[in-house]
Design a protein around this motif. Structure first.
Motif, short mmCIF file in Angstrom:
data_model
loop_
_atom_site.label_atom_id
_atom_site.label_comp_id
_atom_site.label_asym_id
_atom_site.label_seq_id
_atom_site.Cartn_x
_atom_site.Cartn_y
_atom_site.Cartn_z
N GLU A 120 0.84 -1.20 0.00
CA GLU A 120 0.00 0.00 0.00
C GLU A 120 0.87 1.25 0.00
O GLU A 120 0.60 2.21 -0.72
CB GLU A 120 -0.93 0.00 1.21
N ILE A 121 1.93 1.24 0.79
CA ILE A 121 2.85 2.39 0.85
C ILE A 121 3.53 2.58 -0.50
O ILE A 121 3.67 3.70 -0.98
CB ILE A 121 3.88 2.21 1.98
N LYS A 122 3.94 1.49 -1.12
CA LYS A 122 4.58 1.56 -2.44
C LYS A 122 3.63 2.19 -3.46
O LYS A 122 4.04 3.06 -4.24
CB LYS A 122 4.98 0.15 -2.88
N ALA A 123 2.36 1.79 -3.43
CA ALA A 123 1.37 2.36 -4.35
C ALA A 123 1.15 3.84 -4.06
O ALA A 123 1.05 4.65 -4.99
CB ALA A 123 0.05 1.59 -4.24
N LEU A 124 1.09 4.20 -2.80
CA LEU A 124 0.91 5.61 -2.43
C LEU A 124 2.10 6.46 -2.86
O LEU A 124 1.94 7.58 -3.34
CB LEU A 124 0.68 5.75 -0.92
N LYS A 125 3.31 5.92 -2.71
CA LYS A 125 4.50 6.65 -3.13
C LYS A 125 4.49 6.87 -4.64
O LYS A 125 4.88 7.93 -5.13
CB LYS A 125 5.77 5.92 -2.71
N SER A 126 4.00 5.89 -5.37
CA SER A 126 3.89 6.00 -6.83
C SER A 126 2.89 7.09 -7.20
O SER A 126 3.15 7.92 -8.07
CB SER A 126 3.48 4.67 -7.43
N GLN A 127 1.75 7.10 -6.53
CA GLN A 127 0.73 8.12 -6.77
C GLN A 127 1.28 9.51 -6.45
O GLN A 127 1.05 10.47 -7.18
CB GLN A 127 -0.52 7.86 -5.93
N LEU A 128 2.00 9.61 -5.34
CA LEU A 128 2.59 10.88 -4.93
C LEU A 128 3.58 11.38 -5.98
O LEU A 128 3.57 12.56 -6.35
CB LEU A 128 3.28 10.74 -3.58
N ASP A 160 3.65 10.65 -9.16
CA ASP A 160 2.90 11.06 -10.35
C ASP A 160 2.27 12.44 -10.16
O ASP A 160 2.33 13.29 -11.06
CB ASP A 160 1.80 10.05 -10.68
N LEU A 161 1.69 12.68 -9.00
CA LEU A 161 1.07 13.98 -8.73
C LEU A 161 2.10 15.10 -8.70
O LEU A 161 1.85 16.20 -9.20
CB LEU A 161 0.29 13.94 -7.41
N LYS A 162 3.26 14.84 -8.11
CA LYS A 162 4.31 15.85 -8.07
C LYS A 162 4.79 16.19 -9.48
O LYS A 162 5.03 17.35 -9.80
CB LYS A 162 5.49 15.38 -7.22
N ALA A 163 4.90 15.17 -10.34
CA ALA A 163 5.31 15.40 -11.72
C ALA A 163 4.27 16.22 -12.46
O ALA A 163 4.61 17.15 -13.21
CB ALA A 163 5.55 14.07 -12.43
N LYS A 164 2.99 15.90 -12.27
CA LYS A 164 1.92 16.67 -12.92
C LYS A 164 1.91 18.11 -12.43
O LYS A 164 1.70 19.04 -13.21
CB LYS A 164 0.57 16.01 -12.67
N LYS A 165 2.14 18.31 -11.12
CA LYS A 165 2.18 19.67 -10.57
C LYS A 165 3.34 20.44 -11.16
O LYS A 165 3.20 21.60 -11.55
CB LYS A 165 2.30 19.63 -9.05
N ALA A 166 4.50 19.80 -11.25
CA ALA A 166 5.68 20.46 -11.81
C ALA A 166 5.43 20.84 -13.27
O ALA A 166 5.80 21.94 -13.69
CB ALA A 166 6.90 19.55 -11.69
N ASP A 167 4.80 19.95 -14.04
CA ASP A 167 4.48 20.26 -15.43
C ASP A 167 3.54 21.46 -15.52
O ASP A 167 3.71 22.35 -16.35
CB ASP A 167 3.84 19.05 -16.13
N GLY A 168 2.53 21.48 -14.65
CA GLY A 168 1.59 22.59 -14.62
C GLY A 168 2.26 23.89 -14.23
O GLY A 168 2.00 24.94 -14.84
N ASP A 169 3.12 23.83 -13.23
CA ASP A 169 3.84 25.03 -12.79
C ASP A 169 4.74 25.55 -13.90
O ASP A 169 4.83 26.77 -14.13
CB ASP A 169 4.67 24.73 -11.54
N TYR A 170 5.41 24.63 -14.60
CA TYR A 170 6.30 25.03 -15.70
C TYR A 170 5.49 25.69 -16.82
O TYR A 170 5.89 26.71 -17.37
CB TYR A 170 7.07 23.82 -16.22
#
Length: 67
Positions: A24-32, A34-44
């Motif tokens: 479960e932690i591994k899956a949550l880290k993966s989701q996190l 992905d979200l950080k990458a999407k946020k960085a793309d949006g910010d850029y």
């Protein structure tokens, strides 16, 4: 007479719970991630849109930041 505890079953059950939580932690880290990458793309994109709208070059932005 006191009942003898089955330690092997208890140990196995706890190890299974630990493995489940680990997955479960591994899956949550993966989701996190992905979200950080999407946020960085949006910010850029927001930054580049702002720079284009205001006719500002990357060199000008870096010069302002370094001051």
């Amino acid at each position: 007479m006191a009942r003898k505890a089955n330690y092997e079953e208890k140990i196995s059950a706890i190890e299974a719970k630990i493995e489940k939580k680990h997955n479960e932690i591994k899956a949550l880290k993966s989701q996190l991630s992905d979200l950080k990458a999407k946020k960085a793309d949006g910010d850029y994109k927001d930054l580049t849109d702002y720079m284009q709208a205001n006719n500002i070059s990357a060199e000008e932005v870096l010069a302002k930041i370094k001051k």
